[in-house]
Structure formats: C-alpha cells, structure tokens
Design an enzyme around this catalytic site. Structure first.
Site, PDB file in Angstrom:
ATOM      1  N   HIS A 166       0.905  -1.482   0.028  1.00  0.00           N
ATOM      2  CA  HIS A 166      -0.105   0.112   0.001  1.00  0.00           C
ATOM      3  C   HIS A 166       1.420   0.842   0.023  1.00  0.00           C
ATOM      4  O   HIS A 166       0.756   2.646  -0.512  1.00  0.00           O
ATOM      5  CB  HIS A 166      -1.181  -0.180   1.718  1.00  0.00           C
ATOM      6  CG  HIS A 166      -1.963   1.299   0.829  1.00  0.00           C
ATOM      7  ND1 HIS A 166      -2.158   1.621   0.563  1.00  0.00           N
ATOM      8  CD2 HIS A 166      -3.123   0.796   2.113  1.00  0.00           C
ATOM      9  CE1 HIS A 166      -3.236   2.516   0.399  1.00  0.00           C
ATOM     10  NE2 HIS A 166      -3.886   2.126   1.303  1.00  0.00           N
ATOM     11  N   ASP A 379      -9.113  -4.939 -18.805  1.00  0.00           N
ATOM     12  CA  ASP A 379      -9.387  -5.837 -19.632  1.00  0.00           C
ATOM     13  C   ASP A 379      -8.934  -6.502 -20.371  1.00  0.00           C
ATOM     14  O   ASP A 379      -7.898  -5.142 -21.269  1.00  0.00           O
ATOM     15  CB  ASP A 379     -10.811  -5.497 -20.580  1.00  0.00           C
ATOM     16  CG  ASP A 379     -10.356  -6.326 -21.805  1.00  0.00           C
ATOM     17  OD1 ASP A 379      -9.912  -7.591 -22.028  1.00  0.00           O
ATOM     18  OD2 ASP A 379     -11.599  -5.267 -22.790  1.00  0.00           O
TER      19      ASP A 379
END
Length: 457
Positions: A166, A379
C-alpha cells in the site's frame, strides 16, 4: 484443496513463484516516498481479485503467458514496483530501484467459473489458494512489492489476483497500474497514461506547521481487541436498500451522498455490534481522495497515495441512541473538513511528531470507498471482469478495522454497492441483525425524528 460454500471441491496446481523483471533495463536509483505514503497506517498489502469469462476470440491464447509478458513490459514504465523498500533515518521509506522484479505465479484449477455461484462477491473461501502467500514475500522491507497469480479455469476463463504494498499506491494508483498492464496485454507499446512519481507533492512543508488538530491520530487509552476468530461478509445495497435508508433521514439530509448514508449505517450498526462502553468515544475514519483538493490538482499519471484520514467522533451512546441523521451530519462534517490546507497539515503532522504514525485504532472503524475505482473495466483481452475489486475487508494492522465499499452487481444483474466488513463471529451476527432492524425503522418525520426498533447501548 479448497472448498466453497456450495460444497464444491476443487484442486489448484501452482507453478513455483518466479520473479518477473522489467523487459528492458531501467534506472538504478533511490526514490523517496512521500510523508503521506510512508506513515505506519499504510504499511500493509492490498489484495484485489478479478474473475474473467472464457472468450472464444482468445482461443489458443494462454492468459498466464499474456499477462506475464505484459507485466514485464509494464514494469519498464513502473520500474519502482520492480524494486525493494529500504528504511532510513526516522523510519523514512525509499524505493531502491533494483529491477529485481515482481513475483508471478501461474496456476490451474479444475473448476468452471459458473461453479463459483451466481453472484461473485467476497469473501472468497478459496482466496488463499487463488493468491498464494509466497513465504517471506509479505514483509515491508527488502521484499517484492508486487505479487500476481493467474489461475486458469476449466471453462476457459481465468482468475487474476494481485497484491500490492500500500505504501506504493492507493486504489486509484493501483487501478492505473492494472489498466496499464491490460493495455500491454492487448498490444500497446506504452501506457496511455504515463506514470508520474512526483511524491514531493505530498511531502511536509519546510518548515512544517500543523494547522489542524488531526484527531484521527489521537493517542487513546484502551485495549485493542485482536482475535483470530474473524468473519468476513459482504452486504449488498442496491437502489431500493439505499432509498430505504435515505427515508430515515430528515429532509435537509436526503440529498447527501450514498457514501454518507452507507458509512453512517456501517458505523452505527458496527458500534452496536462491538458493545463498547456507552460513554466512551468511538470514531469513524473516512479515507478521502485528495487529488482534486490540491492546487494545482495532482498530475495525471500520479500513482502514489493521495489520501488522508478524517475523523467523525462521538460517544457510543449518542451514536446509537440518535437517529441515523446524527451520524450522517458527523460524517459530512468530517469529509468537508478536508481541504488543501488539511492535507498539507497532515503531512507536516507526520514530520513534526518525529515518527511514522498510525491512525487511532482503539474503538475506530475505517471505511474506504472504492466504488469509483473501475476494477471491473480492466480488460486483458478477454473482456471486462465478472467481478473485480477488493478481495476482503479487515486488512491492515488491526483485524476488522478496515471496511470497503465496492461497486458490484447482485445475482439479478442489478448494480449496487457491496459493503465489505470483518468482525468476530458474535459481533457479525449482531451487525447483521442491526442492519435488518434499520431497514424496518419508520421514515423520518418533518422534524427529522425516526422511530427505531433496533437495540441501543
């Protein structure tokens, strides 16, 4: 072996984890993280999972190979993610851009996507199989910053799972990197949005000066309850559920954001569920994206942590015995307090205190809204994800503290928001009951009062 709630049993075969280095030589340098990046609050891993259907147009193409090659190409542009974290004076973090690479695992499961159920949502009981925790990989320092596993499914679909440190990126930064990988998978030679480091934009001023109280970092006396008996659950809120909650608010609050409503609902129900002393302070810490609050705004391509915490604070008694509108007012005030000066003051606070701070953990609930982070749109050539987003709640230093709001669809295809929450089993049962009770409350009258049948402290 992993077992799903439907009693479906399947086997996963994994390759040995390997390091994928950038496809070309990259600069060898040290890059400092910002004073927002390297605070103790962000020193943990973010897990995301994506489910993809079979696409006949991709017949003969191996998603693991395609994504692995794309990772190597993307790391040329995001080369700090191929490096390792080092810690300097006063726990200041920097990336040593060694080019060693990110961890990659190729796997295969003898199960079809449809066998996972109609509505894909956390918790995923098999998640530890779908993103294997390579021994020694989860530390902060001198470890790979990125872990990816691609699991091919029997139907021709696949599962993409990723874990990122993070301190290197927030949700917006993470989706930027994933989208760049997806572009490379589809044949691009460079990301459409060039990455920018620019961490100095969120450093403390010189000299630093604190201009806000920053009660999100209060030192609070009390016991932090740690338990291994934690339960993960997701609760779906479609338009109907949100509308029901909105009617509990006085008229002047009914145009508040969906986040305000769901965050307030979570805070109130969770507080009742954990049973604190009625006169003790409880906190809701909102994770606020500050990209647009900076002047000028953070540049396109910036993938660091452009977030701060803001605190809504009251006593458990007031929170639970007042109508929902009381909590909504507090949440709105906490969010509205975050200005550019607040952000600068937060960075200054980190430096002046002389240590890398963690937000208040005693009786705190933290909520991060990632509904606008378009994980499902990533995608790799097989189309959009069936489910894409955070894999679980409760991550971070304190199990159960951090909850998420994630965009999703229910089994009927209705778009809505998932509330990901982690609590002990008894507290989760009480939380679920309070949510149900809240849906049965009478709408607020003109004076903003509502009749509650839920239990209170």
């Amino acid at each position: 072996m992993a077992q799903l709630p439907t009693s479906l049993v399947f086997t996963i075969r994994r390759s040995e984890a390997e390091l994928v280095a950038p496809a070309k030589a990259t600069p060898r340098e040290y890059k400092l993280l910002s004073d927002i990046d390297d605070q103790q609050s962000l020193r943990f891993q973010i897990p995301v999972i994506q489910f993809y259907r079979c696409n006949p147009c991709m017949q003969g193409k191996d998603p693991a190979r395609v994504i692995k090659d794309a990772l190597a190409q993307t790391l040329v542009f995001y080369y700090p993610l191929a490096g390792r974290l080092r810690e300097g004076r006063n726990r200041k973090l920097a990336v040593d851009c060694t080019g060693e690479g990110a961890l990659f695992i190729e796997a295969e499961a003898d199960v079809k996507l449809e066998q996972f159920g109609d509505a894909l949502q956390p918790p995923f009981p098999c998640f530890d199989e779908l993103l294997y925790n390579v021994p020694g990989s989860e530390g902060m320092l001198n470890c790979p910053l990125l872990l990816i596993q691609v699991t091919r499914l029997k139907c021709g679909g696949f599962i993409f799972a990723i874990r990122l440190n993070h301190v290197l990126a927030d949700g917006a930064g993470m989706i930027q990197f994933m989208s760049a990988m997806a572009e490379m998978s589809r044949g691009a030679i460079a990301p459409s949005i060039p990455p920018k480091w620019e961490r100095h934009l969120l450093d403390a001023r010189d000299p630093p000066r604190i201009s806000f109280t920053h009660r999100e970092y209060d030192e609070v006396e009390g016991t932090i309850i740690l338990s291994e008996n934690m339960v993960q659950r997701s609760f779906f809120f479609g338009p109907k559920e949100v509308s029901t909650l909105r009617k509990l608010l006085p008229h002047h609050l009914r145009k508040c954001s969906k986040f305000d409503i769901l965050a307030s609902c979570l805070w109130r129900c969770r507080t009742i569920a954990i049973k604190p002393d009625p006169d003790e302070e409880v906190r809701l810490l909102c994770v606020v994206n500050v990209r647009s609050k900076l002047n000028p705004p953070s540049p396109s391509g910036f993938y660091g942590n452009a977030i701060v915490f803001s605190a809504a604070i009251t006593t458990a008694r007031k929170l639970c015995q007042n109508p929902l509108g009381y909590a909504v007012e507090l949440v709105k005030q906490a969010k509205e307090s975050v200005t550019e000066e607040y952000v600068k003051s937060a960075a200054d606070f980190m430096v002046i205190k002389g240590k890398r701070l963690h937000y208040t953990m005693v009786r705190s609930c933290v909520i991060s809204d990632v509904t606008r982070v378009a994980f499902v749109d990533v995608d790799f050539g097989w189309g959009k994800a069936v489910y894409g987003g955070l894999a679980k709640a409760g991550i971070g230093a304190i199990p159960g503290a951090l909850s998420f709001l994630v965009a999703s669809k229910n089994k009927n295809g209705e778009a809505g928001t998932l509330m990901l929450i982690c609590l002990t089993a008894p507290a989760m049962e009480r939380f679920s009951k309070e949510l149900d009770n809240m849906s049965k409350e009478q709408p607020a009258d003109e004076m903003g009062k509502s009749v509650s049948i839920s239990s209170t402290l």
